[in-house]
Design an enzyme around this catalytic site. Structure first.
Site, short mmCIF file in Angstrom:
data_model
loop_
_atom_site.label_atom_id
_atom_site.label_comp_id
_atom_site.label_asym_id
_atom_site.label_seq_id
_atom_site.Cartn_x
_atom_site.Cartn_y
_atom_site.Cartn_z
N PRO A 3 0.84 -1.20 0.00
CA PRO A 3 0.00 0.00 0.00
C PRO A 3 0.88 1.26 0.00
O PRO A 3 1.87 1.32 0.74
CB PRO A 3 -0.81 -0.10 1.29
CG PRO A 3 -0.66 -1.51 1.75
CD PRO A 3 0.59 -2.07 1.15
N GLY A 41 3.25 3.90 5.40
CA GLY A 41 4.31 3.62 6.37
C GLY A 41 4.95 2.26 6.15
O GLY A 41 5.63 1.76 7.04
N GLY A 48 6.96 1.56 3.47
CA GLY A 48 8.20 1.68 2.69
C GLY A 48 8.04 1.40 1.21
O GLY A 48 9.00 0.96 0.56
N SER A 49 6.86 1.70 0.64
CA SER A 49 6.66 1.35 -0.78
C SER A 49 7.68 2.06 -1.67
O SER A 49 8.17 1.46 -2.63
CB SER A 49 5.23 1.64 -1.23
OG SER A 49 5.00 3.02 -1.24
N ALA A 59 11.03 0.34 -1.58
CA ALA A 59 10.95 -0.99 -2.20
C ALA A 59 10.94 -0.87 -3.73
O ALA A 59 11.62 -1.64 -4.42
CB ALA A 59 9.69 -1.72 -1.72
N ASP A 84 13.88 2.68 6.29
CA ASP A 84 13.17 1.97 5.22
C ASP A 84 14.13 1.29 4.26
O ASP A 84 14.02 0.09 4.00
CB ASP A 84 12.28 2.95 4.42
CG ASP A 84 11.03 3.34 5.19
OD1 ASP A 84 11.01 3.13 6.41
OD2 ASP A 84 10.09 3.87 4.57
O1 PMV Z 1 4.62 5.46 9.40
P1 PMV Z 1 6.08 5.17 9.22
O2 PMV Z 1 6.42 3.72 9.12
O3 PMV Z 1 6.70 6.02 8.16
O4 PMV Z 1 6.75 5.54 10.58
C1 PMV Z 1 6.71 6.77 11.21
C2 PMV Z 1 7.58 6.60 12.41
C3 PMV Z 1 7.65 7.82 13.33
O5 PMV Z 1 8.48 7.42 14.40
C4 PMV Z 1 6.29 8.17 13.88
C5 PMV Z 1 8.23 9.02 12.63
C6 PMV Z 1 9.70 8.92 12.28
O6 PMV Z 1 10.16 9.75 11.47
O7 PMV Z 1 10.42 8.08 12.80
#
Ligand code: PMV
Length: 313
Positions: free
Chosen positions: A100, A104, A106-107, A110, A151
């Site tokens: 998706p 969050g 990591g698309s 990837a 990521d």
């Molecule tokens: O939603 P993601 O997987 O991009 O993670 C955000 C993680 C946070 O700690 C909330 C923000 C960050 O920059 O680390």
């Protein structure tokens, strides 16, 4: 030479938000959700043709004469081609992703990773994963300003990592593999807003916010130990405590709490929100016997998608 290469999604296991304040975090590859690059050779193609229809992009052509900055994928391709000092090869690369977008997982990293793997294959060049990781990170910087590097590292090495801002990233080996379910709330939420709300909380009530952030950091360290010892019940308890602290930091939501509670009630060893929070995803740690009941409970509690993966082997 009609080949396909791929790269996995990533998920934060423990430590989101606190990581922004210098605490450690743990992130893992989510190998069942992947991006793919299919290489299609053709005599008639002049230059590199990138097709990414299901990423909402038109067909792109990269050759010596095309502008370098007109599209994120074109810019990405040039990062690698410049590094290798190569012209774009005459080939078609079809990109497809099951990850998706903007969730969050990591698309972006990837997709870049598999585009680079495909180009390296076509050009018959090899670089090591450290070099590949640095190049994917260069592309992440173009798109995200100052990304943490989590990521690209999890995705390129397809290994769990322990991460503290500003320190070298550590790759981890786990004693036992484990199964995770990701429940998607179907709600889009801005990580940026959630991060900035935690900052406001920190500024208005530094003492107790700092206390919570430090506790999250301690949970991450304890979680790392549980994973290294293969103690999944302990990891599950740590996830639940981490979720409670994230709730205290105001980054959970009714939808996320409903999924976390449903997972625990139906037998998950632990569950928590994952990533920025407010919407997006939660994760549940499940033993083999409770995979089906937890999956069903997540759908009943409102999950729009449930993804399953095995981590650590
Ligand atoms: O939603 P993601 O997987 O991009 O993670 C955000 C993680 C946070 O700690 C909330 C923000 C960050 O920059 O680390």
């Amino acid at each position: 030479m009609n080949s396909t290469v791929s790269a996995p999604a990533k998920i934060i296991l423990l430590g989101e938000h606190a990581v922004v304040y210098g605490q450690p975090s743990l992130a893992i590859p989510f190998s069942t959700l992947r991006s793919y690059a299919r290489i299609i050779p053709s005599e008639s193609i002049v230059g590199l043709e990138i097709v990414a229809a299901d990423l909402g992009n038109p067909e792109l052509v990269v050759n010596k004469f095309s502008p370098r900055l007109d599209h994120p994928l074109t810019r990405a391709a040039w990062v690698l081609l410049d590094f290798l000092d190569c012209d774009p090869p005459n080939v078609k690369i079809v990109l497809h992703s099951d990850i998706p977008i903007a969730s969050g997982m990591g698309s972006g990293a990837a997709i870049t990773t598999c585009l680079f793997r495909a180009l390296l294959y076509v050009l018959n060049k090899s670089i090591n994963d450290d070099q590949l990781n640095s190049l994917v990170y260069e592309v992440e910087k173009i798109h995200h300003g100052t990304p943490s590097g989590v990521d690209n590292t999890v995705i390129v090495f397809e290994k769990p990592i322990y991460f503290v801002r500003g320190e070298p990233i550590e790759k981890l080996e786990f004693k036992r593999s484990f199964t995770l379910l990701v429940g998607n709330t179907g709600i889009e939420a801005s990580t940026k807003v959630a991060v900035s709300d935690v900052r406001k909380l920190y500024d208005s009530d530094k003492l107790s916010t700092e206390d919570r952030l430090i506790k999250i950091g301690q949970l991450v360290q304890a979680g790392r130990k549980s994973l290294e010892d293969g103690n999944l019940s302990s990891l599950g308890r740590i996830m639940v405590e981490n979720h409670q602290l994230l709730r205290d930091l105001t980054v959970s939501s009714d939808a996320l709490d409903a999924l976390v509670n449903a997972a625990i009630k139906s037998g998950a060893l632990g569950a928590k929100l994952s990533g920025g929070g407010r919407g997006g995803n939660m994760i549940a740690l499940v033993s083999d016997e409770c995979i089906v009941p937890v999956k069903n409970a997540l759908y009943e509690a409102g999950a729009t998608h449930v993804f399953q993966t095995v981590v650590g082997h």
